[in-house]
Design an enzyme around this catalytic site. Sequence first.
Site, short mmCIF file in Angstrom:
data_model
loop_
_atom_site.label_atom_id
_atom_site.label_comp_id
_atom_site.label_asym_id
_atom_site.label_seq_id
_atom_site.Cartn_x
_atom_site.Cartn_y
_atom_site.Cartn_z
N LYS A 50 0.83 -1.22 0.00
CA LYS A 50 0.00 0.00 0.00
C LYS A 50 0.86 1.27 0.00
O LYS A 50 0.63 2.19 -0.78
CB LYS A 50 -0.95 0.00 1.22
N THR A 51 1.88 1.28 0.86
CA THR A 51 2.74 2.46 0.94
C THR A 51 3.55 2.61 -0.35
O THR A 51 3.72 3.72 -0.87
CB THR A 51 3.71 2.34 2.15
N ASP A 95 -1.73 6.75 6.79
CA ASP A 95 -1.59 5.32 6.99
C ASP A 95 -2.45 4.88 8.18
O ASP A 95 -2.61 5.62 9.14
CB ASP A 95 -0.10 5.01 7.25
N THR A 144 -5.34 -1.53 7.14
CA THR A 144 -5.34 -3.00 7.22
C THR A 144 -6.69 -3.47 7.78
O THR A 144 -6.90 -4.66 7.96
CB THR A 144 -4.22 -3.49 8.17
N ARG A 203 6.82 -7.83 1.93
CA ARG A 203 7.69 -7.26 2.97
C ARG A 203 8.55 -8.35 3.60
O ARG A 203 9.73 -8.16 3.87
CB ARG A 203 6.87 -6.55 4.04
#
Length: 313
Positions: A50-51, A95, A144, A203
């Site tokens: 997402k980031t 975020d 999330t 990640r």
Amino acid sequence: MSETLNPMHLDEFIGQKQIVDNLKIFIESAKKRHTVLDHVLFYGDSGLGKTTLSRLIADSFDATFKIINAATVESSASLAHVFACVEPGDVILIDEIHQLNPRCEEFLYPILQDYRMDFLIQYATSGKMVNLKLPPFTCIGATTAISQCSKPLRERFPIQFPLKPYTEEEIKAIISHHADILKLNMDEKAKTILASVCRYVPRRVNSHLRRLHDYQIVLDASCIDESFMMKYLGANELNIYGLDHVDQRIIKALIHADRPLGAATLASVCGIDENELIRLHEPYLLQQQLIRYTHQGRIVSEKGKAVFQSLSL
Ligand code: ADP
């Protein structure tokens, strides 16, 4: 400086094809219309990108990219501070936006909808609303926990994208690409094992690749193969199924219960919070078909039993 494993362009972003293809169209259209991209809401598990996608959107416009974490925004004054400094075309990521408190959320509505900040100036006996016009910018919300975002907040984001779990093929493509950047020589079997250890989350791929790099340098290994991977997993108490201690406890509890368990009971037997069970552990166990939902509660699958047995050997 260590090599970056971050995609530098939308074309380099592997997976989430539908999102990337749509984003390219919306970005190109905004550019042709000489306007900013509409606000975007990304939702999905941690580490799915997402980031990264938010930063790539900003880069596509050569725009300044700012990140705010909603958990650290205590008052509307902190939000006002960020948005008062916004420049035309900026891209601002909020975020974990579901963690905004209701007052901040309300303060955000006119900012998102009309590029306008409303302030109530309080006098002795009355109050007066004043507002500040903001330049056009793009706000990106990332979360999330989409179910915890209120409907009015969600409606302020005209573009909404759920990030999907990555397939084995996609994760292996990310592993191959990032292994090349780190100059790691990995064979196919090692990549397949790593994909599963990482639960198909980009990640996790990056952090394991960096640790594997350390091992490879110190052990002076020419190739990362299956036996190298098994040594790495053993040294780090990992397993090829990507199951952590809590996941294993959940499966064990269901095997021992020998009957369907509700979320509250299962969480308490495992010594974890119900929320943690539902948000962090169950999705992967369900996706891997290690446990199943029934009308009466959760049960362990035959696959779950077999995996648990192999880990206990
Ligand atoms: P999120 O914001 O969803 O928690 P991030 O965007 O921070 O996830 O991604 C975590 C890491 O994984 C970053 O280092 C990023 O570069 C990498 N990453 C995420 N998605 C991809 C992808 N599709 N391709 C390559 N790398 C990715």
